[in-house]
Design a protein around this motif. Sequence first.
Motif, PDB file in Angstrom:
ATOM      1  N   HIS A 291       0.846  -1.182   0.000  1.00  0.00           N
ATOM      2  CA  HIS A 291       0.000   0.000   0.000  1.00  0.00           C
ATOM      3  C   HIS A 291       0.890   1.243   0.000  1.00  0.00           C
ATOM      4  N   GLU A 292       0.478   2.243  -0.724  1.00  0.00           N
ATOM      5  CA  GLU A 292       1.101   3.557  -0.648  1.00  0.00           C
ATOM      6  C   GLU A 292       0.027   4.519  -0.172  1.00  0.00           C
ATOM      7  N   VAL A 293       0.276   5.137   0.971  1.00  0.00           N
ATOM      8  CA  VAL A 293      -0.670   6.088   1.536  1.00  0.00           C
ATOM      9  C   VAL A 293      -0.357   7.465   0.965  1.00  0.00           C
ATOM     10  N   HIS A 294      -1.357   8.081   0.335  1.00  0.00           N
ATOM     11  CA  HIS A 294      -1.181   9.408  -0.272  1.00  0.00           C
ATOM     12  C   HIS A 294      -1.663  10.518   0.651  1.00  0.00           C
ATOM     13  N   ASP A 295      -2.815  10.319   1.287  1.00  0.00           N
ATOM     14  CA  ASP A 295      -3.385  11.338   2.169  1.00  0.00           C
ATOM     15  C   ASP A 295      -4.008  10.674   3.385  1.00  0.00           C
ATOM     16  N   VAL A 296      -3.871  11.333   4.518  1.00  0.00           N
ATOM     17  CA  VAL A 296      -4.521  10.900   5.754  1.00  0.00           C
ATOM     18  C   VAL A 296      -5.206  12.111   6.365  1.00  0.00           C
ATOM     19  N   LEU A 297      -6.498  11.978   6.631  1.00  0.00           N
ATOM     20  CA  LEU A 297      -7.267  13.038   7.276  1.00  0.00           C
ATOM     21  C   LEU A 297      -7.833  12.506   8.582  1.00  0.00           C
ATOM     22  N   VAL A 298      -7.609  13.245   9.651  1.00  0.00           N
ATOM     23  CA  VAL A 298      -8.079  12.831  10.971  1.00  0.00           C
ATOM     24  C   VAL A 298      -9.121  13.833  11.454  1.00  0.00           C
ATOM     25  N   ASP A 299     -10.259  13.318  11.884  1.00  0.00           N
ATOM     26  CA  ASP A 299     -11.308  14.137  12.468  1.00  0.00           C
ATOM     27  C   ASP A 299     -11.800  13.424  13.719  1.00  0.00           C
ATOM     28  N   GLY A 300     -11.246  13.793  14.848  1.00  0.00           N
ATOM     29  CA  GLY A 300     -11.611  13.137  16.104  1.00  0.00           C
ATOM     30  C   GLY A 300     -11.240  11.674  16.089  1.00  0.00           C
ATOM     31  N   ASP A 301     -12.251  10.793  16.183  1.00  0.00           N
ATOM     32  CA  ASP A 301     -12.034   9.347  16.219  1.00  0.00           C
ATOM     33  C   ASP A 301     -12.140   8.700  14.848  1.00  0.00           C
ATOM     34  N   THR A 302     -12.154   9.497  13.789  1.00  0.00           N
ATOM     35  CA  THR A 302     -12.273   8.964  12.428  1.00  0.00           C
ATOM     36  C   THR A 302     -11.044   9.344  11.620  1.00  0.00           C
ATOM     37  N   VAL A 303     -10.498   8.346  10.906  1.00  0.00           N
ATOM     38  CA  VAL A 303      -9.338   8.561  10.045  1.00  0.00           C
ATOM     39  C   VAL A 303      -9.703   8.105   8.642  1.00  0.00           C
ATOM     40  N   ALA A 304      -9.561   9.021   7.679  1.00  0.00           N
ATOM     41  CA  ALA A 304      -9.799   8.705   6.270  1.00  0.00           C
ATOM     42  C   ALA A 304      -8.454   8.645   5.561  1.00  0.00           C
ATOM     43  N   VAL A 305      -8.302   7.642   4.697  1.00  0.00           N
ATOM     44  CA  VAL A 305      -7.044   7.419   3.984  1.00  0.00           C
ATOM     45  C   VAL A 305      -7.335   7.284   2.500  1.00  0.00           C
ATOM     46  N   ARG A 306      -6.518   7.966   1.681  1.00  0.00           N
ATOM     47  CA  ARG A 306      -6.547   7.782   0.231  1.00  0.00           C
ATOM     48  C   ARG A 306      -5.190   7.239  -0.154  1.00  0.00           C
ATOM     49  N   GLY A 307      -5.197   6.167  -0.971  1.00  0.00           N
ATOM     50  CA  GLY A 307      -3.924   5.577  -1.346  1.00  0.00           C
ATOM     51  C   GLY A 307      -4.036   4.697  -2.570  1.00  0.00           C
ATOM     52  N   SER A 308      -2.970   3.937  -2.793  1.00  0.00           N
ATOM     53  CA  SER A 308      -2.960   2.999  -3.914  1.00  0.00           C
ATOM     54  C   SER A 308      -2.336   1.685  -3.440  1.00  0.00           C
ATOM     55  N   PHE A 309      -2.721   0.625  -4.127  1.00  0.00           N
ATOM     56  CA  PHE A 309      -2.205  -0.716  -3.838  1.00  0.00           C
ATOM     57  C   PHE A 309      -1.661  -1.291  -5.123  1.00  0.00           C
ATOM     58  N   SER A 310      -0.539  -1.978  -5.022  1.00  0.00           N
ATOM     59  CA  SER A 310      -0.039  -2.769  -6.151  1.00  0.00           C
ATOM     60  C   SER A 310       0.389  -4.118  -5.604  1.00  0.00           C
ATOM     61  N   GLY A 311       0.022  -5.163  -6.340  1.00  0.00           N
ATOM     62  CA  GLY A 311       0.332  -6.515  -5.905  1.00  0.00           C
ATOM     63  C   GLY A 311      -0.324  -7.525  -6.801  1.00  0.00           C
ATOM     64  N   ARG A 312      -0.824  -8.598  -6.207  1.00  0.00           N
ATOM     65  CA  ARG A 312      -1.487  -9.660  -6.967  1.00  0.00           C
ATOM     66  C   ARG A 312      -2.883  -9.910  -6.408  1.00  0.00           C
ATOM     67  N   GLN A 313      -3.813 -10.164  -7.309  1.00  0.00           N
ATOM     68  CA  GLN A 313      -5.151 -10.584  -6.936  1.00  0.00           C
ATOM     69  C   GLN A 313      -5.460 -11.832  -7.729  1.00  0.00           C
ATOM     70  N   ASN A 314      -5.699 -12.928  -6.999  1.00  0.00           N
ATOM     71  CA  ASN A 314      -5.952 -14.222  -7.632  1.00  0.00           C
ATOM     72  C   ASN A 314      -4.872 -14.572  -8.654  1.00  0.00           C
ATOM     73  N   GLY A 315      -3.616 -14.282  -8.301  1.00  0.00           N
ATOM     74  CA  GLY A 315      -2.474 -14.650  -9.133  1.00  0.00           C
ATOM     75  C   GLY A 315      -2.108 -13.671 -10.232  1.00  0.00           C
ATOM     76  N   GLU A 316      -2.933 -12.665 -10.484  1.00  0.00           N
ATOM     77  CA  GLU A 316      -2.655 -11.695 -11.545  1.00  0.00           C
ATOM     78  C   GLU A 316      -2.190 -10.373 -10.943  1.00  0.00           C
ATOM     79  N   ARG A 317      -1.249  -9.718 -11.608  1.00  0.00           N
ATOM     80  CA  ARG A 317      -0.746  -8.425 -11.164  1.00  0.00           C
ATOM     81  C   ARG A 317      -1.861  -7.390 -11.251  1.00  0.00           C
ATOM     82  N   VAL A 318      -2.064  -6.605 -10.170  1.00  0.00           N
ATOM     83  CA  VAL A 318      -3.081  -5.561 -10.128  1.00  0.00           C
ATOM     84  C   VAL A 318      -2.507  -4.290  -9.514  1.00  0.00           C
TER      85      VAL A 318
END
Length: 116
Positions: free
Chosen positions: A62-89
């Motif tokens: 995972h690559e985390v691009h943005d993190v926003l914190v508002d009290g007890d809530t954390v929102a994250v925007r990011g990207s993932f690279s890896g494999r899903q069911n054996g295929e590169r995604v």
Amino acid sequence: MADPESVVRRYYELVDAENYDDLVALFADDVSYERPGQDAIEGRDALRTFYEEGRPLDDGSHEVHDVLVDGDTVAVRGSFSGRQNGERVGFDFADIHEFEGETIARRYTFTDRDEV
């Protein structure tokens, strides 16, 4: 007491390292994890089973691009690279983590893929 942003950043490190013991410990006993179009994962035991047996993603990071914190809530925007069911995604994601005390009680994931 760890701040919510640090806990969430640690979550991504642990999932990428496949360290599920420490990862599951970040969550409340009665955690609820929701993903569009799929049944909610309820409770720590079900969460562990998902990561050990049901998660279709592996060999990735995972690559985390943005993190926003508002009290007890954390929102994250990011990207993932890896494999899903054996295929590169690669895809973008947005996660929302809701805390109760020091643990994540609810988690929601949104991606630009149909199912993750």
